[in-house]
Write a protein that holds these residues in place. Structure first.
Motif, mmCIF file in Angstrom:
data_model
loop_
_atom_site.group_PDB
_atom_site.id
_atom_site.type_symbol
_atom_site.label_atom_id
_atom_site.label_comp_id
_atom_site.label_asym_id
_atom_site.label_seq_id
_atom_site.Cartn_x
_atom_site.Cartn_y
_atom_site.Cartn_z
ATOM 1 N N SER A 121 0.857 -1.171 0.000
ATOM 2 C CA SER A 121 0.000 0.000 0.000
ATOM 3 C C SER A 121 0.893 1.220 0.000
ATOM 4 C CB SER A 121 -0.929 0.021 1.228
ATOM 5 O OG SER A 121 -0.169 0.102 2.398
ATOM 6 N N ALA A 122 0.371 2.306 -0.582
ATOM 7 C CA ALA A 122 1.149 3.536 -0.642
ATOM 8 C C ALA A 122 0.203 4.702 -0.619
ATOM 9 C CB ALA A 122 1.995 3.570 -1.915
ATOM 10 N N THR A 123 0.714 5.806 -0.195
ATOM 11 C CA THR A 123 -0.103 7.010 -0.145
ATOM 12 C C THR A 123 -0.001 7.747 -1.456
ATOM 13 O OG1 THR A 123 0.270 7.203 2.212
ATOM 14 C CG2 THR A 123 -0.495 9.172 1.064
ATOM 15 N N ILE A 124 -1.154 8.021 -2.045
ATOM 16 C CA ILE A 124 -1.202 8.791 -3.283
ATOM 17 C C ILE A 124 -1.452 10.243 -2.908
ATOM 18 C CG2 ILE A 124 -2.460 9.088 -5.441
ATOM 19 C CD1 ILE A 124 -3.094 6.152 -5.361
ATOM 20 N N PRO A 125 -0.796 11.193 -3.564
ATOM 21 C CA PRO A 125 -0.941 12.587 -3.165
ATOM 22 C C PRO A 125 -2.377 13.052 -3.199
ATOM 23 C CG PRO A 125 0.777 12.306 -4.832
ATOM 24 C CD PRO A 125 0.082 11.015 -4.711
ATOM 25 N N ARG A 126 -2.689 13.982 -2.342
ATOM 26 C CA ARG A 126 -3.997 14.610 -2.384
ATOM 27 C C ARG A 126 -4.187 15.296 -3.724
ATOM 28 N NH1 ARG A 126 -7.718 12.991 0.483
ATOM 29 N NH2 ARG A 126 -8.674 15.042 0.682
ATOM 30 N N PRO A 127 -5.457 15.446 -4.167
ATOM 31 C CA PRO A 127 -5.689 16.025 -5.479
ATOM 32 C C PRO A 127 -5.096 17.418 -5.608
ATOM 33 C CG PRO A 127 -7.687 15.034 -4.593
ATOM 34 C CD PRO A 127 -6.670 15.023 -3.494
ATOM 35 N N THR A 128 -4.523 17.665 -6.775
ATOM 36 C CA THR A 128 -4.012 18.996 -7.063
ATOM 37 C C THR A 128 -5.099 19.815 -7.742
ATOM 38 O OG1 THR A 128 -3.182 18.160 -9.159
ATOM 39 C CG2 THR A 128 -1.660 18.167 -7.310
ATOM 40 N N THR A 129 -4.986 21.107 -7.659
ATOM 41 C CA THR A 129 -5.975 22.000 -8.236
ATOM 42 C C THR A 129 -5.604 22.313 -9.671
ATOM 43 O OG1 THR A 129 -6.383 22.974 -6.076
ATOM 44 C CG2 THR A 129 -7.104 24.234 -8.004
ATOM 45 N N LEU A 130 -6.535 22.106 -10.593
ATOM 46 C CA LEU A 130 -6.310 22.488 -11.976
ATOM 47 C C LEU A 130 -6.356 23.996 -12.087
ATOM 48 C CD1 LEU A 130 -8.521 19.860 -13.821
ATOM 49 C CD2 LEU A 130 -6.082 19.775 -13.382
ATOM 50 N N THR A 131 -5.584 24.521 -12.987
ATOM 51 C CA THR A 131 -5.523 25.971 -13.129
ATOM 52 C C THR A 131 -6.272 26.415 -14.367
ATOM 53 O OG1 THR A 131 -3.456 25.760 -14.361
ATOM 54 C CG2 THR A 131 -3.291 26.073 -11.975
ATOM 55 N N ASP A 132 -6.288 27.735 -14.577
ATOM 56 C CA ASP A 132 -6.901 28.365 -15.735
ATOM 57 C C ASP A 132 -8.377 27.990 -15.815
ATOM 58 O OD1 ASP A 132 -4.407 29.453 -16.328
ATOM 59 O OD2 ASP A 132 -3.837 27.681 -17.469
ATOM 60 N N SER A 133 -8.841 27.692 -17.022
ATOM 61 C CA SER A 133 -10.271 27.472 -17.205
ATOM 62 C C SER A 133 -10.621 25.999 -17.274
ATOM 63 C CB SER A 133 -10.741 28.151 -18.490
ATOM 64 O OG SER A 133 -10.030 27.650 -19.615
ATOM 65 N N GLY A 134 -9.685 25.115 -16.894
ATOM 66 C CA GLY A 134 -9.942 23.683 -17.001
ATOM 67 C C GLY A 134 -11.216 23.239 -16.307
ATOM 68 N N ALA B 94 -16.748 2.020 3.480
ATOM 69 C CA ALA B 94 -15.382 2.393 3.862
ATOM 70 C C ALA B 94 -14.382 2.072 2.758
ATOM 71 C CB ALA B 94 -14.996 1.685 5.159
ATOM 72 N N ALA B 95 -14.558 0.934 2.078
ATOM 73 C CA ALA B 95 -13.646 0.584 0.980
ATOM 74 C C ALA B 95 -13.772 1.588 -0.163
ATOM 75 C CB ALA B 95 -13.933 -0.830 0.482
ATOM 76 N N ASP B 96 -14.996 1.985 -0.473
ATOM 77 C CA ASP B 96 -15.219 2.990 -1.516
ATOM 78 C C ASP B 96 -14.568 4.319 -1.140
ATOM 79 O OD1 ASP B 96 -16.864 1.243 -3.019
ATOM 80 O OD2 ASP B 96 -18.631 1.844 -1.874
ATOM 81 N N SER C 199 -1.212 -0.891 -4.531
ATOM 82 C CA SER C 199 -2.264 -1.905 -4.507
ATOM 83 C C SER C 199 -2.647 -2.115 -3.053
ATOM 84 C CB SER C 199 -1.800 -3.202 -5.158
ATOM 85 O OG SER C 199 -0.728 -3.772 -4.441
ATOM 86 N N TRP C 200 -3.917 -2.404 -2.817
ATOM 87 C CA TRP C 200 -4.378 -2.571 -1.440
ATOM 88 C C TRP C 200 -5.661 -3.383 -1.438
ATOM 89 C CZ3 TRP C 200 -5.101 1.695 -4.398
ATOM 90 C CH2 TRP C 200 -6.393 2.247 -4.478
ATOM 91 N N THR C 201 -6.026 -3.853 -0.268
ATOM 92 C CA THR C 201 -7.276 -4.563 -0.076
ATOM 93 C C THR C 201 -8.072 -3.869 1.017
ATOM 94 O OG1 THR C 201 -6.288 -6.084 1.533
ATOM 95 C CG2 THR C 201 -6.274 -6.771 -0.776
ATOM 96 N N ALA C 202 -9.390 -3.966 0.909
ATOM 97 C CA ALA C 202 -10.286 -3.395 1.914
ATOM 98 C C ALA C 202 -11.605 -4.139 1.850
ATOM 99 C CB ALA C 202 -10.508 -1.899 1.666
ATOM 100 N N ARG C 203 -12.044 -4.630 2.997
ATOM 101 C CA ARG C 203 -13.317 -5.346 3.103
ATOM 102 C C ARG C 203 -13.432 -6.476 2.080
ATOM 103 N NH1 ARG C 203 -18.329 -1.552 5.076
ATOM 104 N NH2 ARG C 203 -17.307 -0.743 6.938
ATOM 105 N N GLY C 204 -12.349 -7.198 1.905
ATOM 106 C CA GLY C 204 -12.359 -8.323 1.002
ATOM 107 C C GLY C 204 -12.283 -7.966 -0.470
ATOM 108 N N ARG C 205 -12.075 -6.687 -0.789
ATOM 109 C CA ARG C 205 -11.974 -6.226 -2.165
ATOM 110 C C ARG C 205 -10.539 -5.784 -2.441
ATOM 111 N NH1 ARG C 205 -16.305 -1.614 -2.149
ATOM 112 N NH2 ARG C 205 -15.775 -1.442 -4.373
ATOM 113 N N SER C 206 -10.119 -5.901 -3.703
ATOM 114 C CA SER C 206 -8.745 -5.587 -4.092
ATOM 115 C C SER C 206 -8.722 -4.454 -5.108
ATOM 116 C CB SER C 206 -8.072 -6.823 -4.706
ATOM 117 O OG SER C 206 -8.008 -7.868 -3.766
#
Length: 281
Positions: A18-31, A103-105, A258-265
């Motif tokens: 398991s690994a930590t994915i960065p928090r969402p970044t903010t899109l700039t301009d008019s995206g 919780a898995a979602d 990759s990770w598992t939660a509540r029996g889901r992968s």
């Protein structure tokens, strides 16, 4: 040894990382404004005023609009199955799909970056949860019943296949392939290729896989219920994590976690080679 090979070896030894994915970044301009405008326009065209049937790509699948599936979504409960041509049945978790995100979602949603495209959104629990969080999100599904239920939750959705033209192509931060949707079209390589073209450079795919199996199955199935009512046969795929990692490596994706939660992968893959120092190796 590459990151993909390390993850594959870890799964073979049943030691999922398991690994930590960065928090969402903010899109700039008019995206963000462009994405919202395109989604509103497309929703009006496809759902609000267009009464003609949408164009269907060869990989699209009208079988998910069959009566057994629509009836199950309307009631919010099964039983409902995918049935192979040899008679084998795969139970579909309609009750969970129609409930609130669990919780898995929520762990999946925490890992999303930027604007999120939920491919095969079903009755919309993930789209609704992201929308309530104030995130930029759009669900797409080939089932009219699924899209209608998502819209009733107050979440944005389009009646469209992932292989059709979509709003924001090349600008999405994350694409979700949850609840087995890596199987869409029965061709994981083609789906990864298409999804990669929808994402911005360095974007994420988060896919749900078959738990604890090195499974790579491509079959013809149809939707059926307990009464024996069936939909049209269509191609589908089922992948365990090692098989998905092999497809991803061949296509140039980089495994993030990759990770598992509540029996889901689950597996997170990054498009291209751009990396963040905050990612796990």
């Amino acid at each position: 040894m590459t990151g993909l090979r390390r993850l594959t070896a870890a799964w073979t030894a049943r030691q999922a990382t398991s690994a930590t994915i960065p928090r969402p970044t903010t899109l700039t301009d008019s995206g963000p404004r462009r994405l919202r405008a395109e989604a509103r326009t497309a929703t009006t065209e496809r759902i609000g005023t267009d009464t003609t049937a949408p164009d269907v790509h060869p990989h699209s699948d009208g079988a998910w609009s069959a009566d057994p599936y629509a009836r199950a979504l309307h009631s919010g409960r099964g039983p409902l199955y995918l049935r192979r041509t040899d008679g084998w049945l795969l139970p579909l978790d309609v009750e969970r799909w129609c409930a609130e995100a669990d919780a898995a979602d929520l762990e999946v949603l925490r890992r999303c970056e930027g604007a999120v495209l939920d491919v095969g959104c079903g009755p919309g629990r993930l789209v609704a949860a992201l929308s309530r969080q104030g995130r930029r999100v759009l669900g797409i599904d080939v089932s009219e019943a699924a899209v209608a239920r998502t819209l009733r939750l107050g979440a944005p959705a389009l009646h469209r296949s992932v292989f059709e033209p979509l709003p924001g192509e090349g600008r999405w931060g994350t694409a979700l392939l949850i609840d087995g949707n890596i199987g869409i079209g029965g061709d994981p390589a083609a789906l990864l290729d298409r999804t990669g073209r929808l994402l911005a450079p360095g974007g994420l795919v988060i896919a749900e896989t078959v738990p604890d199996q090195d499974l790579d199955e491509r079959v013809q199935v149809h939707v059926t219920d307990a009464r024996g009512a069936t939909g049209t046969a269509f191609p589908w795929a089922r992948l365990g994590t090692p098989a998905l990692l092999r497809y991803a490596e061949r296509a140039g994706w980089r495994a993030v976690a990759s990770w598992t939660a509540r029996g889901r992968s689950f597996v997170a893959l990054r498009n291209g080679r751009r990396a963040s120092a905050a990612e796990g190796r």
